[in-house]
Every structure is written in structure tokens, then in C-alpha cells.
Design a protein around this motif. Structure first.
Motif, short mmCIF file in Angstrom:
data_model
loop_
_atom_site.label_atom_id
_atom_site.label_comp_id
_atom_site.label_asym_id
_atom_site.label_seq_id
_atom_site.Cartn_x
_atom_site.Cartn_y
_atom_site.Cartn_z
N ASP A 56 6.96 4.83 6.26
CA ASP A 56 6.59 5.96 5.40
C ASP A 56 7.68 6.22 4.37
O ASP A 56 8.73 6.78 4.69
N PRO A 57 7.47 5.85 3.11
CA PRO A 57 8.49 6.08 2.08
C PRO A 57 8.67 7.57 1.76
O PRO A 57 9.70 7.96 1.21
N LEU A 58 7.66 8.35 2.10
CA LEU A 58 7.70 9.77 1.74
C LEU A 58 8.68 10.56 2.60
O LEU A 58 9.06 11.68 2.25
N THR A 59 9.09 10.02 3.73
CA THR A 59 10.06 10.71 4.59
C THR A 59 11.36 9.93 4.71
O THR A 59 12.23 10.29 5.50
N ILE A 67 5.81 6.98 -6.36
CA ILE A 67 5.13 6.18 -5.34
C ILE A 67 3.73 6.71 -5.05
O ILE A 67 2.77 5.96 -4.90
N GLN A 68 3.61 8.04 -4.97
CA GLN A 68 2.32 8.61 -4.56
C GLN A 68 1.40 8.95 -5.73
O GLN A 68 0.26 9.36 -5.53
N VAL A 112 0.82 -1.20 0.00
CA VAL A 112 0.00 0.00 0.00
C VAL A 112 0.86 1.26 0.00
O VAL A 112 0.63 2.19 -0.77
N LYS A 113 1.87 1.30 0.86
CA LYS A 113 2.63 2.54 1.05
C LYS A 113 3.83 2.68 0.13
O LYS A 113 4.19 3.79 -0.27
N TRP A 114 4.50 1.59 -0.18
CA TRP A 114 5.72 1.67 -0.96
C TRP A 114 5.53 1.39 -2.45
O TRP A 114 6.29 1.88 -3.27
N ALA A 115 4.55 0.58 -2.80
CA ALA A 115 4.40 0.19 -4.21
C ALA A 115 3.65 1.24 -5.02
O ALA A 115 2.54 1.62 -4.65
N PRO A 116 4.22 1.72 -6.13
CA PRO A 116 3.45 2.54 -7.06
C PRO A 116 2.26 1.72 -7.57
O PRO A 116 2.35 0.50 -7.65
#
Length: 352
Positions: free
Chosen positions: A102-105, A117-118, A37-41
Motif C-alpha cells: 500500500d503506497p498510501l501508508t 498515485i491515486q 495497479v497500486k504504485w503506478a500513477p
């Protein structure tokens, strides 16, 4: 663990029951969902699922080889547990150092990677606080069908891993060393198929998502059910056919990353981690279901007819699951996933 027991049969001193492995096994399932959910495009989910679920066949071959070597050495079976314990501790340490929810940070993620990713996701995909609609998810027809297909697919996998060696040795009269070789070859055979299926599922855009997931699910469940159904009818003088069927079944089952997994992801969206965790929980249920089927149908391990009944029951149930997909699978998000917010960029999501 099972292989070590063979070495322990003449020396059980110091052996104690262990439930920690089951706890760790269950914890892995939730992690797989969170990463997807969080890391996979969104256009690489199948690849992530394939990579994260390949551990079973891959690890089995490695750990069995290590345990076999240590058990037959002067170090004995205890060394196997010590070596794997140290290896587990090292892997966990690396995980703590490298991983972040959280891949975004994450400091190793570039802005380009972050944007990828997002892309297409909403802020809720990265939110740490959320209300999970468990009841709505458990009563959603598409998700119920997804879990049914997953349960039967994983049950077939458990049947093959657990009982095909017994059948090959007891009925088809493969020697023990050849049986081990056959199982190793068929396990390794599925690895390239798994990644190829994931790549095609992610990159093939000329077919709409629903049709694509039905095709992959038919391969992973429908065709596999037919092939495995014929497994019990192979005669001893043509037992090489059984090896081919087993390899084919293992390879084709690996395409499930583009089938029911994708349906679960499309329907649940930001709650896909819950769906994937539940899919993996189906594997735990299969560990009880499959032995029950075998216990009810097989009383003599040398009886081909009894094994054939067991194989046909599993094949029929898998086919039922596959057919149900044509009525319930969808690529449309469920109502409980819909929000007022639109897709947001990473920094905006953090500020919110």
C-alpha cells in the motif's frame, strides 16, 4: 543456470535438479501486476511496466558474466550458485525492509506523491478485499486479444533468446565468441528503446489512447513479424544483416509496453494486476510452445530451409495477433470494472 551447465559437464558432483527457480519466477509475475495497479500513477503505467519487465535481458547479461568468471576461476561452478544465493537473500531482505503493498501508508511517500498515485483511481484500486471476476475477464474479447498478442510477442522473444544463438553458429557460421557478442549487443540495444517507448506512451497526449496503443502494438508485433520473417533468408556472405535484423527486432519488441499491455490495463482497470500476471504466465506457456514449433520444423540444425520454416510460422502467427488487435483493442473499461463510487482521496479510502 544454463550457462553453469556448460561448466558442469565435466564435473556433475553435487548437482541436483531444482524447481524452486520456477516457483520464484511465477511469483514475480503477480508482483509486477500489483505494483502497476497500486504504485503506478495512471499516466506512468507504461514506464512502470518497462522498468519491471526489463529484468530478463538485463539480468541475463549480468548473471552470465558473473557465472562465466567464477566457472573459469579456481572457485569453480559451485561458487556461482553460492554467490547468486547470497545476492538473492540480500535483495529479498532489502525488499522486505523497503516494500509495502500500500503506497498510501508507506512512510517514504509524500503527500504530493500520494495524490499523484491515486489521481483518477477509485478506492477499489487500493482495497485489500475484492471479488475478482475471473470468468468475465477470461471471456472478454479485448482481454483475450491482449493475451493472444502477449503470448505471440513473448513466444517470439523466447525464440530469439533460445534459438538465435544456435542459428547464428550452425547456419550463419558465426564463431562461438562472436555469437555471444552478437547476443549481448542485441540484448543491450533494447534497453534505451524500452524506456523511450514507455516515456512516449505515457506523455504523448495528442493521440487518443486507442490509436496510440495500436501504433505501438503494430511496431512491437506487426513490423517485428516482417523483420523476423526475413531472418532466415540472410546469406552467409551477408550475415552482418542478420545481426542488424536481430538488433532491430529486439529494439522494436520493447515497445510492447505501449501496446497490448496498455489495452489490458485500460480494459481491466483495478484488476490490471490479474491481467498483467496472466500476460507473464503466457511466457511460461511460450517456453513449451516455441520448442514444440522448432521440434516439428527443424530436424537438422545446419539446415537453413528448416529454420526458415520455423521463423516464418512464428512471424505469421505474430502478424495474425497484430491484425486481430485492430478489431478488438479498446481503451474503454469493461463492464465488470464499473462501480458506483467515484475517485476518492487516500484518507477517505482508508476510512472506508
Amino acid at each position: 543456470m544454463n550457462f553453469a551447465f556448460i561448466c558442469m559437464k565435466d564435473d556433475m558432483h553435487g548437482a541436483i535438479p531444482d524447481a524452486n527457480g520456477g516457483i520464484a519466477y511465477a511469483a514475480d509475475f503477480a508482483v509486477i501486476g500489483i505494483i502497476c495497479v497500486k504504485w503506478a500513477p495512471l499516466d506512468e503505467v507504461a514506464f512502470f511496466i518497462s522498468l519491471l519487465t526489463v529484468f530478463s535481458p538485463f539480468a541475463t547479461v549480468i548473471t552470465t558474466a558473473i557465472t562465466g568468471y567464477l566457472c573459469t576461476s579456481s572457485l569453480g561452478w559451485r561458487a556461482s550458485f553460492y554467490v547468486h544465493s547470497v545476492a538473492g537473500a540480500v535483495c529479498f531482505l532489502l525488499w522486505v525492509i523497503v516494500y509495502s503493498d500500500d503506497p498510501l501508508t508507506h512512510q517514504s511517500v509524500t503527500q504530493k506523491e500520494s495524490d499523484n498515485i491515486q489521481k483518477g483511481k477509485t478506492a477499489s484500486h487500493f482495497s485489500k478485499k475484492r471479488d475478482i471476476p475471473y470468468l468475465k475477464m477470461m471471456t472478454n474479447p479485448a482481454l483475450i486479444c491482449t493475451w493472444f498478442n502477449a503470448f505471440m510477442d513473448l513466444s517470439m522473444s523466447i525464440m530469439i533468446i533460445t534459438y538465435s544463438p544456435i542459428y547464428l553458429n550452425s547456419v550463419l557460421e558465426y564463431p562461438i565468441d562472436q555469437t555471444a557478442l552478437v547476443i549481448s549487443i542485441t540484448n543491450f540495444a533494447q534497453l534505451p528503446f524500452k524506456f523511450t517507448a514507455a516515456y512516449i506512451s505515457d506523455r504523448l497526449t495528442i493521440i487518443n489512447p486507442k490509436t496510440k496503443m495500436l501504433i505501438f502494438n503494430t511496431i512491437a508485433c506487426g513490423i517485428v513479424s516482417l523483420l523476423f520473417g526475413g531472418f532466415g533468408f540472410v546469406s552467409n556472405d551477408q550475415r552482418w544483416i542478420a545481426m542488424v535484423l536481430l538488433a532491430a527486432v529486439n529494439c522494436l519488441m520493447s515497445t510492447s509496453c505501449g501496446g497490448f499491455y496498455q489495452c489490458g490495463r485500460y480494459v481491466s482497470q483495478q484488476f490490471a494486476d490479474v491481467v498483467i500476471a496472466a500476460i507473464q504466465f503466457c511466457k511460461c506457456l511460450a517456453l513449451f510452445f516455441v520448442p514444440a514449433i522448432v521440434a516439428l520444423t527443424v530436424s537438422n540444425e545446419d539446415d537453413r530451409t528448416e529454420w526458415t520454416h520455423s521463423f516464418l510460422i512464428m512471424s505469421a502467427l505474430l502478424m495474425v495477433a497484430n491484425i486481430s488487435a485492430y478489431f478488438f483493442f479498446t481503451d474503454q473499461p469493461a463492464e465488470f470494472t464499473k462501480e458506483q463510487e467515484t475517485s476518492v482521496q487516500l484518507k477517505e479510502s482508508i476510512k472506508l
